[in-house]
Design an enzyme around this catalytic site. Structure first.
Site, mmCIF file in Angstrom:
data_model
loop_
_atom_site.group_PDB
_atom_site.id
_atom_site.type_symbol
_atom_site.label_atom_id
_atom_site.label_comp_id
_atom_site.label_asym_id
_atom_site.label_seq_id
_atom_site.Cartn_x
_atom_site.Cartn_y
_atom_site.Cartn_z
ATOM 1 N N HIS A 259 -0.369 17.701 3.771
ATOM 2 C CA HIS A 259 0.674 17.280 4.712
ATOM 3 C C HIS A 259 1.040 15.834 4.425
ATOM 4 O O HIS A 259 0.254 15.066 3.853
ATOM 5 C CB HIS A 259 0.217 17.444 6.169
ATOM 6 C CG HIS A 259 -0.818 16.436 6.599
ATOM 7 N ND1 HIS A 259 -0.498 15.224 7.157
ATOM 8 C CD2 HIS A 259 -2.182 16.472 6.565
ATOM 9 C CE1 HIS A 259 -1.599 14.553 7.438
ATOM 10 N NE2 HIS A 259 -2.639 15.293 7.081
ATOM 11 N N CYS A 260 2.270 15.464 4.812
ATOM 12 C CA CYS A 260 2.698 14.072 4.716
ATOM 13 C C CYS A 260 2.861 13.564 6.149
ATOM 14 O O CYS A 260 2.247 14.086 7.069
ATOM 15 C CB CYS A 260 3.979 13.951 3.907
ATOM 16 S SG CYS A 260 5.365 14.913 4.566
ATOM 17 N N ALA A 261 3.709 12.582 6.363
ATOM 18 C CA ALA A 261 3.829 11.980 7.693
ATOM 19 C C ALA A 261 4.379 12.947 8.728
ATOM 20 O O ALA A 261 4.015 12.880 9.904
ATOM 21 C CB ALA A 261 4.719 10.738 7.615
#
Length: 473
Positions: free
Chosen positions: A29-31
């Protein structure tokens, strides 16, 4: 339901709807997004996924199936997703590596350009912001008729001079930044990549910006080596030559590691790799790639100058579909090359497209009766006005279809205007309304007018299309 239960249930639902753990290659996942690489994306029930309360949208790009959840929330959902799926946590680089295997050669090429240039954008944006500030201080007639701020207030002249020195550094030594970034992507030693970039802008070479004058005057400095006459010319402001040089460095360095005995490897490999790469760059690679870069730059300038408003409108109309495929990343090195040659028109085009997506999403908020969609459209629409379009484009406009068509039309009209008024940027920047700081002072007002036109046209067209059923299917 408590928040923890909601996170857990959302993770469970997503796992089921993407086809179960057997359909997942890797997950990270990213932000704001859950980033999955799936064996078969056709098994994912996207329609049901986007109906989940915590999900704000979904899109696929670069071999990754990405689910927009939101800052903070995505961390919690991911935690439960990993637990329930039995997968090990993957880094974003590992997910990208898995996704790369699913790409065709062209997609890999576009991704390569993105991987090289995206990391250096902060440096270029910082320089561009300072260039814009310097231009505001030194542009004649911008605030005071017939005078610049520096002329009106001489006490700030040294401040303007210092700002200009700091601002120009990233572009004066651009090959060093590209060399360092490209070496990581090609698998070479990053510091050797930086050295190759340094060699290409060495002070011992004729500055590339003086090359045209030197040709006219017949005063090009030369090396005479092994019967060859080699031009001692630098590569300031170039893109393709240093990319090719570092790709060559990676090949040479890897071969030398295999050939040279381990006891001499640390001594000879770096020296020979840099020397051989530099020799081949100055004799063959650099000249060929400099010419190719000039052709691309001149070709785009010709299209911009000769097709005028029509060309700008066509470019604006197709920019959103280009973004969907990720091909817009291939324009970044072209933008940098144009800037190095003086100025570029691409930031204004991108900004009009992004603002149009935002305008369409905000209009969709008025048109839809779905409370969840209203919330997503409001937040993502504002983000798009500032240059972040993924949530608006994939979470709202493409899902509802007619706002996406309206945004393409709004983008076309706005791009026609900024092309007509010859709005040019002096650095890459935020491709939204706030991008005006990277525009030449004389074009700042027209940049803002162009983006506002895109916003208004996309907004009104979305509302009109919402009344016409044929645009909703």
């Amino acid at each position: 339901m408590s928040k923890e239960k909601q996170y857990q249930q959302t993770a469970e639902d997503i796992l089921h709807l993407v086809g179960g753990k057997d359909n997942i290659i890797s997950a990270a996942h990213c932000a704001t997004r859950l980033r999955l690489v799936l064996k078969d994306e056709n098994k994912a029930n996207t329609d049901e996924i986007v109906k989940l309360d915590l999900v704000k949208g979904q899109f696929s790009t670069g071999g990754q199936y990405q689910i927009i959840i939101g800052s903070g929330t995505v961390d919690e959902v991911y935690k439960y997703f990993i637990q329930q799926s039995g997968l090990s946590e993957s880094s974003k680089s590992e997910v990208k590596a898995a996704a790369d295997k699913k790409m065709n050669p062209f997609q890999r090429f576009v991704k390569m350009l993105s991987d090289v240039f995206v990391p250096i954008i902060p440096a270029l944006v910082a320089s561009g912001f300072l260039m814009g500030l310097n231009n505001i201080l030194t542009a004649s007639g911008l605030f005071i008729e017939g005078k610049s701020l520096v002329e009106a207030y001489p006490a700030i002249s040294d401040l303007a001079s210092m700002i200009n020195t700091v601002a120009s550094a990233a572009y004066a030594f651009l090959p060093i930044l590209i060399g360092f970034s490209a070496a990581k992507m090609f698998g070479a030693n990053q510091f050797l990549g930086g050295v190759v970039g340094m060699v290409m802008v060495s002070g011992d070479l004729l500055n590339a910006y003086s090359y045209g004058t030197a040709v006219t005057e017949g005063k090009i400095p030369m090396w005479h080596i092994l019967g060859l006459s080699i031009e001692k010319v630098g590569y300031q402001g170039t893109v393709l030559p240093v990319l090719a040089a570092v790709a060559l460095l990676a090949v040479i360095e890897k071969r030398l590691h295999r050939i040279i005995p381990e006891v001499l490897d640390n001594l000879l490999t770096p020296a020979l790799a840099v020397l051989l790469t530099s020799f081949l760059t100055f004799t063959i690679v650099g000249g060929v790639m400099r010419t190719a870069g000039d052709w691309i730059t001149n070709g785009l300038l010709w299209l911009h100058d000769s097709l005028g408003v029509i060309g700008g409108m066509v470019f604006g109309f197709i920019y959103a579909p280009l973004t969907m495929t990720g091909m817009h990343h291939s324009l970044l090195p072209v933008d940098i090359q144009l800037i190095a040659s003086g100025a570029s028109f691409l930031l204004a085009i991108a900004a009009c497209n992004n603002v149009a997506q935002g305008g369409a999403a905000l209009a969709a908020m008025k048109c839809t009766t779905d409370k969840k969609m209203k919330g997503i459209a409001a937040s993502s629409g504002i983000s798009a006005l500032l240059g972040i379009t993924e949530p608006a484009m994939f979470g709202v406009n493409l899902k509802m279809k007619y706002p996406f068509y309206a945004a393409m039309i709004g983008s076309a009209v706005g791009c026609g205007y900024v092309t007509l008024t010859n709005v040019l940027n002096i650095s890459p920047g935020a491709a939204g309304i706030i991008g005006f700081i990277c525009i030449q002072p004389k074009g700042m007002l027209n940049f803002l007018i162009g983006t506002i036109i895109s916003l208004i046209v996309a907004f009104i067209t979305t509302i009109v299309f919402s009344k016409l059923k044929r645009f909703q299917s």
